[in-house]
Design an enzyme around this catalytic site. Structure first.
Site: not given
Length: 321
Positions: A37-38, A105-107, A173-174, A191
């Site tokens: 979803d970009h 949480s997005g980029e 990721s953490g 990922t």
């Protein structure tokens, strides 16, 4: 047995092609599908970025069996959580119960376009957790008024409720994201084949829940061509998510990855047509405990031959894992 998925990568194909590729993936026998979803592609060479939710609506109508999932939607900046809830409920209805809502949480790459700035990672995680609670309340059929730390909701209600309620996945990721996912998610998304992420998810309440990974691959009968294409379109992949989440646009990704070589990419991404290389790339995910792995075939114009090869060679080999 690990389930193998197909990725509709919106950054590398237009909307009609994405739907056609998914039809092919269903026919090839993939177990599930995901869609990115970009708003921006990672690199200009990828060349696309259609709206994922419009594509999902078309994909739901064009297919009949294959499950659908966002991988992932950020419900905090470009979309308000009440809008995400409505989109997800609608896709669930169109797909007759085949949809899962993957959230993250997005980029900055995608969220900067609305001009609200890009908050620190701790604030992004807070916003994600609050967004999930809003979405769940709407899925339950509540008429919601909410005044929280990050969002206001005024008398919102879904008039077409999802049936069943879409499971919610959260990308990790953490440690902080694993804690949020363990408390709030029905499944976890990652990922990288890092077992410690799954262990942390389990320790925060995720034990027994599905865990979905993703892996880029580049099939081509000409291995050199596969390596060149992977380098051209996917050399950003090795930068790591702490970097990938912060860079604002494709030009920044091109600059950050300018010293990544074709050999670097070939070491990280299986390229060519030797099915054993692809199986060995998937194996760490299976050994880490992932129950589902979505493959990304690199190159929007190189899907049809990949799908034929996957049906006859790749999927049978992976199902022996």
């Amino acid at each position: 047995m690990v389930r193998i998925g197909y990725t509709m990568m919106t950054e590398q194909a237009g909307p009609r092609d994405l739907v056609a590729h998914l039809v092919g993936a269903e026919e090839a026998g993939f177990d599930f599908s995901v869609i990115s979803d970009h708003y921006f592609p990672w690199l200009a060479s990828q060349g696309h970025s259609p709206n994922a939710w419009a594509v999902l609506g078309a994909a739901a109508q064009a297919t009949s069996r294959i499950p659908l999932m966002t991988f992932v939607t950020c419900p905090t900046t470009r979309y308000h959580p009440v809008v995400v809830a409505q989109q997800a409920a609608t896709v669930q209805a169109l797909s007759q119960g085949r949809f899962r809502l993957g959230l993250g949480s997005g980029e900055n790459l995608n969220e900067h376009v609305v001009g609200e700035g890009w908050p620190s990672v701790d604030v992004r995680q807070e916003k994600l957790a609050e967004a999930v609670t809003i979405i769940r309340a709407l899925f339950e059929g509540r008429t919601l008024t909410h005044h929280g730390a990050h969002y206001d909701v005024a008398h919102a209600k879904l008039w077409d409720l999802p049936d069943p309620v879409p499971p919610i996945g959260i990308a990790v990721s953490g440690e902080d994201s694993c804690r949020i996912a363990g408390h709030l998610a029905d499944l976890v998304i990652a990922t990288e084949p890092r077992k410690e992420l799954l262990d942390s998810f389990d320790s925060h309440g995720g034990a027994g829940k599905p865990r979905v990974g993703q892996l880029p691959v580049c099939f081509d009968r000409d291995r050199d061509a596969a390596v060149a294409r992977a380098h051209d379109q996917f050399r950003w992949f090795g930068l790591g998510w702490p970097v990938n989440a912060e860079l604002p646009h494709d030009i920044a990704f091109a600059s950050a990855s300018r010293f990544v070589t074709e050999d670097d990419v070939a070491d990280a991404i299986p390229c060519g047509s030797d099915v054993r290389d692809f199986v060995e790339a998937v194996r760490p995910y299976a050994e880490a405990g992932f129950t589902e792995i979505a493959l990304v075939q690199i190159g929007g114009g190189h899907q049809e031959e990949y799908l034929r090869w996957a049906a006859t060679e790749l999927l049978p080999a992976l199902r022996e894992l």
